[in-house]
Design an enzyme around this catalytic site. Structure first.
Site, PDB file in Angstrom:
ATOM      1  N   GLU A 109     108.979  79.108  13.057  1.00 55.11           N
ATOM      2  CA  GLU A 109     109.900  79.553  12.020  1.00 55.11           C
ATOM      3  C   GLU A 109     111.220  79.986  12.627  1.00 55.11           C
ATOM      4  O   GLU A 109     111.281  80.416  13.788  1.00 55.11           O
ATOM      5  CB  GLU A 109     109.289  80.701  11.231  1.00 55.11           C
ATOM      6  CG  GLU A 109     108.871  81.860  12.093  1.00 55.11           C
ATOM      7  CD  GLU A 109     107.917  82.800  11.378  1.00 55.11           C
ATOM      8  OE1 GLU A 109     107.284  82.375  10.396  1.00 55.11           O
ATOM      9  OE2 GLU A 109     107.811  83.948  11.805  1.00 55.11           O
ATOM     10  N   CYS A 124     117.764  83.546  14.238  1.00 50.51           N
ATOM     11  CA  CYS A 124     116.699  84.040  15.111  1.00 50.51           C
ATOM     12  C   CYS A 124     115.797  82.852  15.453  1.00 50.51           C
ATOM     13  O   CYS A 124     115.180  82.251  14.577  1.00 50.51           O
ATOM     14  CB  CYS A 124     115.919  85.132  14.376  1.00 50.51           C
ATOM     15  SG  CYS A 124     114.651  85.874  15.391  1.00 50.51           S
ATOM     16  N   CYS A 131     102.287  83.395  21.060  1.00 51.15           N
ATOM     17  CA  CYS A 131     102.781  84.094  22.256  1.00 51.15           C
ATOM     18  C   CYS A 131     101.591  84.572  23.068  1.00 51.15           C
ATOM     19  O   CYS A 131     100.572  84.979  22.517  1.00 51.15           O
ATOM     20  CB  CYS A 131     103.651  85.285  21.855  1.00 51.15           C
ATOM     21  SG  CYS A 131     104.369  86.137  23.285  1.00 51.15           S
ATOM     22  N   CYS A 135     101.665  91.872  22.635  1.00 53.37           N
ATOM     23  CA  CYS A 135     102.161  93.233  22.379  1.00 53.37           C
ATOM     24  C   CYS A 135     101.408  93.787  21.165  1.00 53.37           C
ATOM     25  O   CYS A 135     101.216  93.072  20.170  1.00 53.37           O
ATOM     26  CB  CYS A 135     103.661  93.217  22.125  1.00 53.37           C
ATOM     27  SG  CYS A 135     104.574  92.561  23.541  1.00 53.37           S
ATOM     28  N   CYS A 138     102.789  93.557  17.428  1.00 57.77           N
ATOM     29  CA  CYS A 138     103.478  92.326  17.060  1.00 57.77           C
ATOM     30  C   CYS A 138     102.511  91.337  16.416  1.00 57.77           C
ATOM     31  O   CYS A 138     101.471  91.004  16.995  1.00 57.77           O
ATOM     32  CB  CYS A 138     104.106  91.710  18.307  1.00 57.77           C
ATOM     33  SG  CYS A 138     104.770  90.065  18.011  1.00 57.77           S
ATOM     34  N   CYS A 360     109.379  88.530  12.029  1.00 54.61           N
ATOM     35  CA  CYS A 360     108.799  87.697  13.074  1.00 54.61           C
ATOM     36  C   CYS A 360     107.347  87.309  12.790  1.00 54.61           C
ATOM     37  O   CYS A 360     106.486  88.146  12.616  1.00 54.61           O
ATOM     38  CB  CYS A 360     108.893  88.481  14.378  1.00 54.61           C
ATOM     39  SG  CYS A 360     107.966  87.811  15.723  1.00 54.61           S
TER      40      CYS A 360
HETATM   41  S1  SF4 Z   1     106.822  91.133  20.844  1.00 50.84           S
HETATM   42 FE1  SF4 Z   1     105.423  89.504  20.124  1.00 50.84          FE
HETATM   43  S2  SF4 Z   1     106.525  87.590  20.457  1.00 50.84           S
HETATM   44 FE2  SF4 Z   1     107.560  89.185  21.683  1.00 50.84          FE
HETATM   45  S3  SF4 Z   1     106.591  89.090  23.720  1.00 50.84           S
HETATM   46 FE3  SF4 Z   1     105.434  90.615  22.566  1.00 50.84          FE
HETATM   47  S4  SF4 Z   1     103.717  89.472  21.631  1.00 50.84           S
HETATM   48 FE4  SF4 Z   1     105.264  87.964  22.291  1.00 50.84          FE
END
Ligand code: SF4
Length: 386
Positions: A109, A124, A131, A135, A138, A360
């Site tokens: 996206e 963005c 990923c 994190c 996230c 995100c």
């Molecule tokens: S915030 Fe989300 S997208 Fe960014 S590095 Fe951490 S897990 Fe990956």
């Protein structure tokens, strides 16, 4: 020597099935090498780049300043192939979002956020499908990792957003005035594809954005940050979110490998390679009762006092089973005030495009999870609930 899968010119030299080279993701140097390889002059690179990126053209036949013979030759050996648009939506606040289908049927996206005064339109851009860094706050991290995007798939997001507004001759009227590599994925984990894509963002024959208008956001892959500073000059944002290693390792696991001191030292080295007026943007996601107390503001100000930087505060955007909560508006304002008293004017990033899930990773939903992280995550939630 084995062919490098990230080398866009590999297809030109392969002796097996002939494959057309996708010109969309080639940087100027790569495009020049391509034209030399087919017996043409280097200057063709700038001509074709302008057709692709200024005009949004994907048809060699329309490139009327090339000879008929060259157009026919290009149609044989090359192509201009961007991602397919699966969804396009505009929020009531003007935020636009595209869900794009890339090579293997995965979705990524990209979101275009207009400034309230109309002066900027910031895109963005995603760098990976999912990923790998996980994190804890996230939603993309919870989807697992599928693969790196190619340079064509990364710049293809800018191409799609720009094309939606027609040819890009007049810079003041451009659909995209700024780019932040802040969508799905950690850009420095996909360095070999992100760098050529960013070079195209900066190149006058492509998008011609100034280095201050292209920002790479990283959670702190320190060795690649050092390499980045040697190769391309863009603005830098750091996903910090905590001022102590103990808390940051919990929120941003890569901190266990490259701790806060190592990351800040890398920021200083990066800035030393840029012009003197440059600062780093520090992103700080405020999570209720986790990192939103006065002690956290004090620790943050102490940590950053030697780094030329500005702080962006981002209230946590809740997603199902995250285990975290968004702080109250009052608490966010209090945190901002504590920082102000400590010498930092820290803007609060407002959530945009709520009605189209523009945050995100929220619209694409779960990507194909080869790491099985999503399954483990759901299992752990269920175990907790038992
Ligand atoms: S915030 Fe989300 S997208 Fe960014 S590095 Fe951490 S897990 Fe990956």
């Amino acid at each position: 020597m084995r062919p490098c899968p990230n080398d866009p010119l590999t297809a030109m030299t392969a002796t097996t099935a002939p494959q057309r080279t996708n010109l969309l993701g080639l940087s100027r140097e790569q495009m020049e090498a391509f034209f030399l390889s087919i017996g043409e002059k280097k200057f063709r690179a700038a001509q074709v780049m302008k057709w692709i990126h200024h005009e949004g053209c994907d048809d060699f036949e329309a490139m009327t300043n090339l000879s008929k013979a060259l157009r026919a030759r290009l149609a044989e050996v090359a192509e201009i192939r961007g991602p397919g648009v699966v969804y396009e939506g505009t929020s009531s606040d003007g935020t636009r979002k595209w869900v794009l289908e890339v090579e293997d049927g995965s979705y990524v996206e990209t979101v275009l956020i207009p400034a309230d005064n109309g002066s900027r339109r910031t895109l963005c851009v995603s760098s990976q499908v999912g990923c790998s860094l996980d994190c804890s706050f996230c939603s993309t991290g919870k989807q697992g990792f599928q693969r790196n995007l190619t340079a064509a798939e990364i710049i293809g997001q800018v191409w799609v957003a720009s094309r939606s507004a027609g040819p890009q001759k007049d810079t003041a009227q451009r659909a995209v005035t700024n780019v932040v590599m802040m969508g799905m994925g950690e850009p420095l984990m996909n360095y070999d594809n992100v760098v050529p894509a960013m070079k195209l963002m900066l190149d006058d024959s492509a998008y011609g954005l100034s280095k201050r208008r292209v920002t790479l956001s990283t959670s702190g892959v320190v060795p690649m940050l050092d390499k980045l500073g040697d190769e391309v000059d863009v603005s830098l944002a750091i996903s910090l979110h905590a001022a102590t290693d103990e808390l940051r390792s919990e929120l941003v696991p890569i901190n266990r490998k490259y701790n806060i001191r190592a990351l800040l030292d890398a920021c200083h080295r990066y800035l030393a390679k840029c012009d003197s007026a440059r600062v780093v943007t520090i992103e700080y996601t405020l999570i209720k009762d986790v990192n939103d107390q006065q002690q956290h503001a004090t620790e943050l100000a102490e940590l950053l006092h030697e780094l030329p930087c500005k702080i962006n505060l981002i209230p946590f955007n809740p997603f199902p089973h995250s285990g975290y909560e968004k702080p109250s508006r009052n608490q966010v304002m209090r945190f901002q005030q504590w920082l102000y008293e400590l010498g930092y004017n820290a803007p609060i990033r407002t959530t945009r495009g709520d009605d189209i899930d523009a945050a995100c990773g929220q619209l694409v939903g779960r990507v194909k999870d080869r790491t099985k992280r999503h399954a483990r995550y759901i299992q752990s939630i269920q175990l907790d609930a038992d």
